[in-house]
Scaffold this motif. Sequence first.
Motif, PDB file in Angstrom:
ATOM      1  N   GLY A 430       7.835  12.816  10.631  1.00 35.32           N
ATOM      2  CA  GLY A 430       6.971  13.843  11.212  1.00 35.32           C
ATOM      3  C   GLY A 430       7.002  13.882  12.711  1.00 35.32           C
ATOM      4  O   GLY A 430       6.119  14.478  13.341  1.00 35.32           O
ATOM      5  N   SER A 431       7.998  13.261  13.340  1.00 34.17           N
ATOM      6  CA  SER A 431       8.066  13.207  14.799  1.00 34.17           C
ATOM      7  C   SER A 431       9.511  13.423  15.243  1.00 34.17           C
ATOM      8  O   SER A 431      10.442  12.974  14.571  1.00 34.17           O
ATOM      9  CB  SER A 431       7.560  11.847  15.297  1.00 34.17           C
ATOM     10  OG  SER A 431       7.742  11.722  16.691  1.00 34.17           O
ATOM     11  N   PRO A 432       9.716  14.125  16.361  1.00 35.26           N
ATOM     12  CA  PRO A 432      11.080  14.265  16.875  1.00 35.26           C
ATOM     13  C   PRO A 432      11.675  12.897  17.167  1.00 35.26           C
ATOM     14  O   PRO A 432      10.956  11.918  17.415  1.00 35.26           O
ATOM     15  CB  PRO A 432      10.902  15.081  18.153  1.00 35.26           C
ATOM     16  CG  PRO A 432       9.584  15.774  17.999  1.00 35.26           C
ATOM     17  CD  PRO A 432       8.741  14.839  17.206  1.00 35.26           C
ATOM     18  N   VAL A 433      12.983  12.795  17.148  1.00 35.79           N
ATOM     19  CA  VAL A 433      13.656  11.542  17.430  1.00 35.79           C
ATOM     20  C   VAL A 433      13.238  11.033  18.805  1.00 35.79           C
ATOM     21  O   VAL A 433      13.116  11.787  19.768  1.00 35.79           O
ATOM     22  CB  VAL A 433      15.186  11.719  17.346  1.00 35.79           C
ATOM     23  CG1 VAL A 433      15.675  12.760  18.347  1.00 35.79           C
ATOM     24  CG2 VAL A 433      15.892  10.379  17.608  1.00 35.79           C
ATOM     25  N   LYS A 434      12.985   9.750  18.877  1.00 38.79           N
ATOM     26  CA  LYS A 434      12.588   9.132  20.146  1.00 38.79           C
ATOM     27  C   LYS A 434      13.813   8.446  20.736  1.00 38.79           C
ATOM     28  O   LYS A 434      14.342   7.495  20.153  1.00 38.79           O
ATOM     29  CB  LYS A 434      11.446   8.133  19.925  1.00 38.79           C
ATOM     30  CG  LYS A 434      10.138   8.812  19.519  1.00 38.79           C
ATOM     31  CD  LYS A 434       8.997   7.812  19.425  1.00 38.79           C
ATOM     32  CE  LYS A 434       7.672   8.512  19.177  1.00 38.79           C
ATOM     33  NZ  LYS A 434       7.265   9.386  20.293  1.00 38.79           N
ATOM     34  N   LYS A 435      14.240   8.943  21.912  1.00 37.27           N
ATOM     35  CA  LYS A 435      15.472   8.445  22.500  1.00 37.27           C
ATOM     36  C   LYS A 435      15.370   8.506  24.013  1.00 37.27           C
ATOM     37  O   LYS A 435      14.322   8.874  24.574  1.00 37.27           O
ATOM     38  CB  LYS A 435      16.648   9.280  22.021  1.00 37.27           C
ATOM     39  CG  LYS A 435      16.602  10.742  22.460  1.00 37.27           C
ATOM     40  CD  LYS A 435      17.760  11.516  21.904  1.00 37.27           C
ATOM     41  CE  LYS A 435      17.811  12.934  22.489  1.00 37.27           C
ATOM     42  NZ  LYS A 435      18.046  12.928  23.946  1.00 37.27           N
ATOM     43  N   SER A 436      16.454   8.177  24.673  1.00 35.10           N
ATOM     44  CA  SER A 436      16.530   8.266  26.123  1.00 35.10           C
ATOM     45  C   SER A 436      17.092   9.628  26.515  1.00 35.10           C
ATOM     46  O   SER A 436      17.477  10.437  25.659  1.00 35.10           O
ATOM     47  CB  SER A 436      17.412   7.146  26.666  1.00 35.10           C
ATOM     48  OG  SER A 436      16.906   5.878  26.275  1.00 35.10           O
ATOM     49  N   VAL A 437      17.166   9.876  27.833  1.00 33.76           N
ATOM     50  CA  VAL A 437      17.653  11.162  28.304  1.00 33.76           C
ATOM     51  C   VAL A 437      19.147  11.340  28.021  1.00 33.76           C
ATOM     52  O   VAL A 437      19.628  12.459  27.815  1.00 33.76           O
ATOM     53  CB  VAL A 437      17.361  11.323  29.818  1.00 33.76           C
ATOM     54  CG1 VAL A 437      18.167  10.326  30.636  1.00 33.76           C
ATOM     55  CG2 VAL A 437      17.639  12.757  30.278  1.00 33.76           C
ATOM     56  N   TYR A 438      19.883  10.240  27.968  1.00 34.72           N
ATOM     57  CA  TYR A 438      21.310  10.328  27.701  1.00 34.72           C
ATOM     58  C   TYR A 438      21.551  10.461  26.192  1.00 34.72           C
ATOM     59  O   TYR A 438      20.692  10.098  25.380  1.00 34.72           O
ATOM     60  CB  TYR A 438      22.043   9.116  28.267  1.00 34.72           C
ATOM     61  CG  TYR A 438      21.406   7.788  27.941  1.00 34.72           C
ATOM     62  CD1 TYR A 438      21.568   7.203  26.690  1.00 34.72           C
ATOM     63  CD2 TYR A 438      20.655   7.106  28.902  1.00 34.72           C
ATOM     64  CE1 TYR A 438      20.986   5.996  26.390  1.00 34.72           C
ATOM     65  CE2 TYR A 438      20.057   5.890  28.594  1.00 34.72           C
ATOM     66  CZ  TYR A 438      20.222   5.348  27.340  1.00 34.72           C
ATOM     67  OH  TYR A 438      19.638   4.137  27.034  1.00 34.72           O
ATOM     68  N   ALA A 528       1.982   4.640  21.147  1.00 31.95           N
ATOM     69  CA  ALA A 528       2.175   3.321  21.763  1.00 31.95           C
ATOM     70  C   ALA A 528       3.592   3.209  22.312  1.00 31.95           C
ATOM     71  O   ALA A 528       3.810   2.639  23.392  1.00 31.95           O
ATOM     72  CB  ALA A 528       1.900   2.212  20.763  1.00 31.95           C
ATOM     73  N   LEU A 529       4.564   3.756  21.591  1.00 29.84           N
ATOM     74  CA  LEU A 529       5.941   3.756  22.086  1.00 29.84           C
ATOM     75  C   LEU A 529       6.055   4.641  23.324  1.00 29.84           C
ATOM     76  O   LEU A 529       6.739   4.275  24.292  1.00 29.84           O
ATOM     77  CB  LEU A 529       6.897   4.246  20.991  1.00 29.84           C
ATOM     78  CG  LEU A 529       6.910   3.458  19.680  1.00 29.84           C
ATOM     79  CD1 LEU A 529       8.007   3.988  18.757  1.00 29.84           C
ATOM     80  CD2 LEU A 529       7.109   1.972  19.930  1.00 29.84           C
ATOM     81  N   ASP A 530       5.383   5.795  23.313  1.00 33.80           N
ATOM     82  CA  ASP A 530       5.394   6.675  24.487  1.00 33.80           C
ATOM     83  C   ASP A 530       4.793   5.971  25.698  1.00 33.80           C
ATOM     84  O   ASP A 530       5.263   6.123  26.827  1.00 33.80           O
ATOM     85  CB  ASP A 530       4.608   7.957  24.198  1.00 33.80           C
ATOM     86  CG  ASP A 530       5.243   8.797  23.100  1.00 33.80           C
ATOM     87  OD1 ASP A 530       6.467   8.655  22.883  1.00 33.80           O
ATOM     88  OD2 ASP A 530       4.518   9.585  22.466  1.00 33.80           O
TER      89      ASP A 530
END
Length: 702
Positions: A430-438, A528-530
């Motif tokens: 239910g959440s967009p993939v959490k990644k870095s800018v690259y 918490a990850l954010d």
Amino acid sequence: MRRILDILKKRTGSQAKSTIPFRLNLLFFIVFVLFAMLVAQLAYLQIVYGGKFQAEVDRTDKTVMTGSVPRGMIYDSKGRLLVGNSTANAITYTKSGSVKSSDIYTIASRLTKYMKVDVDDLTDRDKADYILAAPNKSAQVAKQMPKSYRVDANGDALSSTKIYANEVKYVQKEGVHLNDKDLQRASLFKKMSAAYSLSTVFLKDKNLSAREIAQVSEHLTELPGISIGSNWTRDYPQGKSIASIIGGVSTEQQGIPDDEINSMLASGYSRNDRVGTSYLEKNYESILSGTKSQRQVQIGSNNQIKKSTVLYKGQKGGNLNLTIDSSFQKKVQDDLNAQYSAAKAAGITQYSDGAYAVVLNPKTGAVLAMAGIHNDPKTGDTSEDALGVINRTFVMGSAVKGATVLGALMDGVITPENNSQVDNPIYLPGSPVKKSVYPPGTFSSLNAIQALQFSSNIYMMNLAMKEGNAKYVPNEEMSMNPDIFSKLRGYFNQFGLGVKTGIDISGETTGIEGSTRNSDGQLKTGSALDLSYGNYDAYTLIEMAQYISTIANGGYRLKPYVVQSIQKTKDDGTKGALTSVTKPSVLNKVGFTQDELNVVRKGMYAAVHGSGYWTTATKLKDLSPAVAAKTGTAQSFYYNPDNPSSDPPETITTSLVSFGPYEDPNVAMAIVFPNLTSENGSYPNLLAHQIYTDYYKMTGQK
């Protein structure tokens, strides 16, 4: 028998005739005795106590009155005058103890013969009060009023207060017509009447001519309470580039703020005293205000001031010497203006509400410069807002990652020798993939130094997951320890993120924490990850500056300050002896080791001097001496106050923290450009480069 009755009548009649004169004589005698006693008593009082009673009639009360003194000056770190006092001659009025309105009316009428005043904003009530103060005018109006204005429904007389209110009402109803001279008299009457008993008010202190001073001086004997004095106003010889930091001073009409009136009156202030109302002027009010002068005033039996003697001439307010160099301050503000103008020209400030920068000495906590721009998104108008550094909060993004890494090192989930982690995106349901800018797959793994160099969000989230003992399977619900938010924030707080810095300027706000649980009471693990990579909680820019200074100086969270020292003022107005000097104040020592600190310092150095396309702060690479930095980018939203229910457009907040020279830092800075529509332009990096260039040139560092 008849003869006997006649004899009795004759006897009774003779007794009545003889009894009545006796009683009258007795009454006359008593009155005579009482009158004689009264005359004797009066004679006794006149002879024995006559002198005492005459002295009582001629008696004067002695009252000590206080007077204001010039307010202290404010200087920059090089001794340049930032805030001074402009003194001007003034006509003043000191109100006697029980002076009547008719007396004030007479004085005001006489005074307008010798001086001209600007007509204040007079209300109809003010004009009516002036009209009714004329001799016998109130009584005349009372006779002319309808009976219902004087008595109630039962025919009983109304109170004097109610009758006067009805007199005012009657005058206003009849119409108030005053010529220009009368308006001047009414303006003076209003000012003089508003004065507190035995207090002094300024009747005219602007554009007062020598002729007016001379004429008033010649007629002081017929103007009770009127004097020739002086007044001051704050002026800013170096301009108002940091006026919002310095704060304001109330006017005589404003006097003491309502929320502080009790405490300030108890401290010896008068209601109409001019006092600092905000920021430095308020924080250092007790220093800047000085010590009031004292005069002993003799008041006669007619409540008029008969004699005035100076007991104490007062002590001028102390001076503040700031840590800010006004020349450097101007350069920083100009540099900020230039970069913000460039962002405007690029068309990315549609939703922007400004930009801010602050520079500290990380070894002491001294503020070297504070600059700010407030932008109105609706009009595009900008204004100086240096105070936004301490009272506005923003989600700063990756600039906080230094605290995240050091927190994980102190928590023991990584060590200086073992800190490599895989760099795989995180998938939560239910959440967009959490990644870095690259792009995903750019790096298979990263160590802590590389994670700071390339600004890896994934690395920071992995740290949070380890600290929270996360149970993670891609695309499944993740569980974490419920204390993960307090743990992460606890480490951030040690650096000053999310807590007040203690800066010596009133009005500092603190960061804003996001919620830890959703509406169902479940822990917001994704948030918490954010939080770990700076995309959740909001901080002030002064908190960011304190955080980076703590890393720069080896772990000491220092209290920022803008007042370097306090200095007395000599009688001639020049600066006297120092009374206090601000020393660095350590709020806490962060508990990392030198090896742990070196990991973060090297990571921030690599962010500037490392190679590779994704290195984030290379625009500072050519600076000499070398610097370290960490950039930040955060997703943000613009909320339109005129249409709060609309979907807010997404914006970008870009930030930067930095310190230099790298080997021995003596300057640290924090910069933020909130709510841009694009992160293109690297405006925080370009601004930091210019600030370093100016600072190195100013201090002669090579």
